[in-house]
Design an enzyme around this catalytic site. Structure first.
Site, mmCIF file in Angstrom:
data_model
loop_
_atom_site.group_PDB
_atom_site.id
_atom_site.type_symbol
_atom_site.label_atom_id
_atom_site.label_comp_id
_atom_site.label_asym_id
_atom_site.label_seq_id
_atom_site.Cartn_x
_atom_site.Cartn_y
_atom_site.Cartn_z
ATOM 1 N N GLU A 122 -0.496 1.069 1.794
ATOM 2 C CA GLU A 122 0.133 1.559 0.565
ATOM 3 C C GLU A 122 1.605 1.135 0.485
ATOM 4 O OE1 GLU A 122 -1.473 3.278 -1.695
ATOM 5 O OE2 GLU A 122 -3.140 4.346 -0.741
ATOM 6 N N HIS A 129 2.662 11.242 1.638
ATOM 7 C CA HIS A 129 1.388 11.291 0.918
ATOM 8 C C HIS A 129 0.334 11.870 1.863
ATOM 9 C CE1 HIS A 129 -2.282 10.436 -1.086
ATOM 10 N NE2 HIS A 129 -2.644 9.518 -0.203
ATOM 11 N N HIS A 155 -3.602 14.604 1.988
ATOM 12 C CA HIS A 155 -4.816 15.025 1.289
ATOM 13 C C HIS A 155 -5.071 16.527 1.448
ATOM 14 C CE1 HIS A 155 -6.688 10.675 1.663
ATOM 15 N NE2 HIS A 155 -5.612 10.722 0.898
ATOM 16 N N HIS A 160 -7.760 13.052 -5.269
ATOM 17 C CA HIS A 160 -7.290 12.200 -4.170
ATOM 18 C C HIS A 160 -6.325 12.940 -3.237
ATOM 19 C CE1 HIS A 160 -5.377 8.100 -2.850
ATOM 20 N NE2 HIS A 160 -5.307 9.014 -1.907
HETATM 21 ZN ZN LIG Z 1 -4.576 9.027 0.090
#
Ligand SMILES: [Zn+2]
Length: 280
Positions: free
Chosen positions: A131, A154, A156, A226
């Site tokens: 990413e 980031h 989840h 997501h």
């Molecule tokens: Zn992710």
């Protein structure tokens, strides 16, 4: 990390080294992400712009050749970023940060990056998170418009992802109103609420552009079905922003599991919090 500043005095204690502090903070947050159940397999990624935070001299001979970037980042030429490696598990970032974090430097032309003191593992050299381009696009925006925010996390979180599966709860204004109502700290700590980004495929420039857009008015984003992304001055603060939103989501889901809809704070109570903590 093993980056050694050649000018570092022999008597310097590693604990006094800002880079060691930063790595320790990332390792601590990575452990939280894993313990919270937000980081299955190699999910999630972290990056920090470190210009000005660390001494920027690195020994020659420990810099990788430049890897091209798919788009130029001219205003970030020479910038240093500490990033998690691709395929790296957060639990491994926590346990062995030296092998799972990399320092990259954007080339002078802004069209690539070099890895400083590239870490090696049994399975070969570690390369940045897949990413990376999305992170750099967000860092580009932050550097220009919100320069105190250096960190991107980031992850989840199941509770917020679960809510984003509901056509009702994924509506941004309704979701924020409900989450603010679950406990006072949510309004105090995240007064702008979540920015909800409609589903877009992971790693896409569409997702990155939508995120940059939403970060103009939010510090925490919920990517539909997501995960979450937060920006803050430090990695720990970015974690805290997500954590408080997840707390609210958890209370909501616990009430619903127990068979009742939570009453929530009233509009007046939320306005009172805003008056007390955000309106001077
Ligand atoms: Zn992710």
């Amino acid at each position: 990390m093993t980056h050694q500043d050649p000018e570092q005095q022999a008597g310097d204690h590693p604990a006094n080294d800002p880079l060691s502090h930063l790595v320790a903070e990332i390792a601590e947050v990575a452990e939280y992400l894993w313990q919270k159940g937000w980081a299955e397999r190699n999910s999630g990624n972290i990056s920090v712009r470190v210009n000005g935070l660390i001494r920027e001299a690195f020994p020659s001979g420990s810099i990788s050749s430049a890897t091209p970037l798919s788009e130029p980042f001219l205003r970030m030429a020479g910038d240093l970023y500490l990033v998690t490696g691709t395929g790296c598990r957060m639990r491994d970032v926590s346990r062995e940060p030296d092998k799972n974090l990399l320092m990259i430097r954007i080339t002078a032309e802004g069209d690539g990056y070099e890895i400083l003191s590239p870490p090696e593992t049994k399975s070969g050299p570690v390369v940045p998170t897949s990413e990376l381009i999305s992170h750099l696009m967000i860092h580009r925006y932050l550097k220009e418009h919100q320069p105190t925010k250096r960190a991107i996390v980031h992850t989840h979180p199941s509770e917020l992802i679960a809510l984003s599966h509901s056509p009702v709860y994924k509506e941004e204004s309704l979701l924020n109103r409900i989450l603010w109502g679950m406990l006072p700290e949510t309004t105090i700590l995240v007064p702008e609420g979540l920015g909800v980004i409609p589903y877009r495929i992971t790693g896409s420039s569409e997702l990155a552009y939508a995120s940059v857009n939403a970060l103009q008015s939010h510090s925490v984003l919920l990517w539909e079905k997501h995960g979450c992304l937060a920006v803050a001055p430090t990695v720990m603060e970015a974690f805290d922003l997500i954590d408080v939103m997840v707390k609210s989501a958890d209370i909501l889901l616990k009430c619903l599991h127990a068979g009742f809809s939570p009453e929530g704070l009233t509009d007046e109570q939320i306005e009172e919090l805003r008056d007390r903590f955000h309106r001077k």
